[in-house]
Design an enzyme around this catalytic site. Structure first.
Site, PDB file in Angstrom:
ATOM      1  N   LYS A  90       2.146  -8.225  12.120  1.00  0.00           N
ATOM      2  CA  LYS A  90       3.061  -9.251  11.631  1.00  0.00           C
ATOM      3  C   LYS A  90       4.513  -8.849  11.880  1.00  0.00           C
ATOM      4  CE  LYS A  90      -0.346 -10.749   8.246  1.00  0.00           C
ATOM      5  NZ  LYS A  90      -0.887 -10.608   6.898  1.00  0.00           N
ATOM      6  N   ASP A 128       2.238 -17.342   2.546  1.00  0.00           N
ATOM      7  CA  ASP A 128       0.785 -17.225   2.691  1.00  0.00           C
ATOM      8  C   ASP A 128       0.083 -18.487   2.193  1.00  0.00           C
ATOM      9  OD1 ASP A 128      -0.286 -15.036   4.006  1.00  0.00           O
ATOM     10  OD2 ASP A 128      -0.095 -13.693   2.290  1.00  0.00           O
ATOM     11  N   GLN A 164       0.272  -7.989   1.010  1.00  0.00           N
ATOM     12  CA  GLN A 164      -0.956  -7.790   1.780  1.00  0.00           C
ATOM     13  C   GLN A 164      -2.136  -7.501   0.859  1.00  0.00           C
ATOM     14  OE1 GLN A 164      -1.279  -8.197   5.162  1.00  0.00           O
ATOM     15  NE2 GLN A 164      -3.470  -7.918   4.838  1.00  0.00           N
TER      16      GLN A 164
END
Length: 290
Positions: free
Chosen positions: A52, A119, A96
């Site tokens: 990312k 997200d 994460q």
């Protein structure tokens, strides 16, 4: 049979995002800034986060990686999240997953400012998605929808079977594909570990989204001719012929299913690259909103 090339499509999306960023730079505007929090040293998580960060650099985003030790307390993590929530230079951020056992994952997701939740996991954004309102879509379902659109796969009136009911993939996919939208207007069935006569259901599907978390579960005898297959799974399967001792497999038995499929995503190189591309797209959207 046509391969739904997620790597190629994600590169096209990244080029489009980079063009947007270049236009911002020419206007003297601040470029998008994505932050990520990584707790611990899980190998897969580190790989995903580094990918990312690399993708941010490619499209011209600023990025910040906050690495915390495995023993980080829930309180300390929530404090870091609050710092990012209030930092006006950060457009969006992710935490994460998975998190260590001492941290309540749901409490962490709830603590993220919905306006920075790129997200798309916060209940506010999930609710807006369910109501078909503008919001951040979860990156993996968003990427699947984008693949279906860009390959011009007809979904209206089709029978879609979503294998799996997770909050990250299965549930959002069932909602999105039933809505009035491109790659929508489908008749959706969700199957899971308690579903009976699974093969009878999958054999009637025009499109199958396999996100059940069991490697090579869906086999050729479970699908009909010309089915469209979206394979979300990725598992390390022991393989002595490989230098590293394993190969990557999806939830679909590619060899047998691909013989019947009209379109199919490979593993790797299918859904995975699309997830990162759509995270970047959400971050661009967050910057434009701000």
């Amino acid at each position: 049979m046509t391969i739904l090339d997620g790597k190629k499509t994600s590169n096209e999306i990244k080029e489009e995002i980079a063009d947007n960023v270049n236009a911002m730079v020419k206007k003297g505007e601040r470029v998008p800034h994505l932050a990520a929090i990584l707790v611990g040293s899980d190998g897969a998580s580190m790989t995903y986060v580094n990918a990312k960060v690399k993708a941010c650099k490619r499209v011209g985003f600023d990025s910040t990686l906050i690495e915390l030790p495995e023993y980080t307390t829930e309180e300390d993590l929530l404090e870091k999240i609050n710092d990012l929530n209030t930092n006006v230079a950060i457009d969006g951020f992710i935490v994460q997953l998975p998190l260590p056992d001492q941290i309540d994952e749901q409490k962490v997701l709830m603590a993220i400012n919905p306006d920075k939740d790129v997200d798309g996991f916060h209940p506010v954004n999930v609710g807006r998605m369910a109501l078909d309102l503008p919001t951040f879509l979860p990156a993996t379902p968003y990427g699947i929808m984008e693949l279906l659109e860009r390959y011009q796969i007809e979904t209206s009136g089709k029978n879609v079977v979503v294998m799996g009911r997770s909050h990250i993939v299965g549930r959002p996919m069932s909602i999105l594909m039933s809505q009035k939208r491109k790659a929508g207007d489908a008749t959706v069935t969700v199957v899971h570990s308690r579903s009976k006569n699974l093969a009878d259901i999958t054999k009637k599907a025009d499109i199958i989204v396999a996100a059940i978390g069991i490697s090579e579960f869906l086999t050729g005898d479970m699908v009909k001719e010309d089915v469209v297959i979206i394979d979300v799974g990725i598992t390390r399967v022991p393989d002595a012929t490989k230098k590293n001792g394993y190969r990557l497999a999806g939830d679909v038995h590619f060899e047998s299913v691909s013989k019947k499929a009209s379109y199919i995503t490979p593993v790797p190189g299918g859904v995975g690259p699309m997830t990162i591309a759509m995270l970047l797209k959400n971050t661009l959207l967050a910057r434009e909103r701000r």
